[in-house]
Design a protein around this motif. Sequence first.
Motif, PDB file in Angstrom:
ATOM      1  N   VAL A  12       0.878  -1.167   0.000  1.00  0.00           N
ATOM      2  CA  VAL A  12       0.000   0.000   0.000  1.00  0.00           C
ATOM      3  C   VAL A  12       0.913   1.213   0.000  1.00  0.00           C
ATOM      4  N   ASN A  13       0.799   2.034  -1.047  1.00  0.00           N
ATOM      5  CA  ASN A  13       1.664   3.186  -1.233  1.00  0.00           C
ATOM      6  C   ASN A  13       0.840   4.462  -1.256  1.00  0.00           C
ATOM      7  N   VAL A  14       1.164   5.390  -0.368  1.00  0.00           N
ATOM      8  CA  VAL A  14       0.550   6.711  -0.389  1.00  0.00           C
ATOM      9  C   VAL A  14       1.489   7.612  -1.187  1.00  0.00           C
ATOM     10  N   ILE A  15       0.919   8.326  -2.158  1.00  0.00           N
ATOM     11  CA  ILE A  15       1.728   9.164  -3.035  1.00  0.00           C
ATOM     12  C   ILE A  15       1.530  10.631  -2.672  1.00  0.00           C
ATOM     13  N   SER A  16       2.630  11.329  -2.400  1.00  0.00           N
ATOM     14  CA  SER A  16       2.579  12.769  -2.155  1.00  0.00           C
ATOM     15  C   SER A  16       3.282  13.470  -3.317  1.00  0.00           C
ATOM     16  N   ALA A  17       3.458  14.769  -3.212  1.00  0.00           N
ATOM     17  CA  ALA A  17       4.026  15.545  -4.313  1.00  0.00           C
ATOM     18  C   ALA A  17       5.389  15.011  -4.767  1.00  0.00           C
ATOM     19  N   ASP A  18       6.245  14.667  -3.830  1.00  0.00           N
ATOM     20  CA  ASP A  18       7.604  14.244  -4.177  1.00  0.00           C
ATOM     21  C   ASP A  18       7.990  12.848  -3.712  1.00  0.00           C
ATOM     22  N   TRP A  19       7.085  12.202  -2.951  1.00  0.00           N
ATOM     23  CA  TRP A  19       7.458  10.941  -2.323  1.00  0.00           C
ATOM     24  C   TRP A  19       6.402   9.866  -2.495  1.00  0.00           C
ATOM     25  N   GLN A  20       6.860   8.643  -2.421  1.00  0.00           N
ATOM     26  CA  GLN A  20       5.996   7.474  -2.290  1.00  0.00           C
ATOM     27  C   GLN A  20       6.259   6.930  -0.894  1.00  0.00           C
ATOM     28  N   HIS A  21       5.205   6.776  -0.116  1.00  0.00           N
ATOM     29  CA  HIS A  21       5.328   6.278   1.247  1.00  0.00           C
ATOM     30  C   HIS A  21       4.715   4.878   1.282  1.00  0.00           C
ATOM     31  N   VAL A  22       5.545   3.862   1.415  1.00  0.00           N
ATOM     32  CA  VAL A  22       5.053   2.489   1.516  1.00  0.00           C
ATOM     33  C   VAL A  22       4.671   2.278   2.973  1.00  0.00           C
ATOM     34  N   THR A  37      11.091   8.096  -9.194  1.00  0.00           N
ATOM     35  CA  THR A  37      11.459   6.745  -9.625  1.00  0.00           C
ATOM     36  C   THR A  37      10.401   5.719  -9.233  1.00  0.00           C
ATOM     37  N   SER A  38       9.259   6.200  -8.771  1.00  0.00           N
ATOM     38  CA  SER A  38       8.191   5.324  -8.293  1.00  0.00           C
ATOM     39  C   SER A  38       7.322   4.820  -9.443  1.00  0.00           C
ATOM     40  N   ILE A  39       7.102   3.539  -9.499  1.00  0.00           N
ATOM     41  CA  ILE A  39       6.180   2.982 -10.480  1.00  0.00           C
ATOM     42  C   ILE A  39       4.752   3.329 -10.092  1.00  0.00           C
ATOM     43  N   SER A  40       4.470   3.367  -8.819  1.00  0.00           N
ATOM     44  CA  SER A  40       3.110   3.653  -8.351  1.00  0.00           C
ATOM     45  C   SER A  40       2.637   5.055  -8.700  1.00  0.00           C
ATOM     46  N   SER A  41       3.545   5.967  -9.006  1.00  0.00           N
ATOM     47  CA  SER A  41       3.115   7.306  -9.405  1.00  0.00           C
ATOM     48  C   SER A  41       2.320   7.261 -10.704  1.00  0.00           C
ATOM     49  N   TYR A  42       2.561   6.259 -11.539  1.00  0.00           N
ATOM     50  CA  TYR A  42       1.778   6.099 -12.770  1.00  0.00           C
ATOM     51  C   TYR A  42       0.334   5.725 -12.459  1.00  0.00           C
TER      52      TYR A  42
END
Length: 120
Positions: A12-22, A37-42
């Motif tokens: 479970v990844n929370v996406i913020s402006a600059d970060w992915q928080h697993v 570099t996060s795949i989840s940002s897509y």
Amino acid sequence: MRIALHAQWAGVNVISADWQHVIAASGGMLGDYRRSTSISSYVVSLPDTPFVVLDASTDERLAGSPFVYDGLIRFYAGAVFRDRDGYALGALCVTDAEPRHAFSNEDAALLMAFAGEVID
């Protein structure tokens, strides 16, 4: 979920402006990672359908991901989860170090159903 979708890892990844928080994962890898570099940002960029990559090593969009470069992720499938107002907050995803030849419509529907349960 990881077992139902035959995946090596789920998160479970929370996406913020600059970060992915697993914030939750099977098998570790909790923490903060650069969104660039996060795949989840897509997933949150295209929130209406699951984002599926059968072989990440051949996908130009993912060339900058250290997880792909290091061989940790070859298969990726993610679905957005939303807050109660409908805003995309992050991604529920499954990955594998082995590529896949297919990800069925039934698998996609199951992933989206699980993602819908994240907020609940």
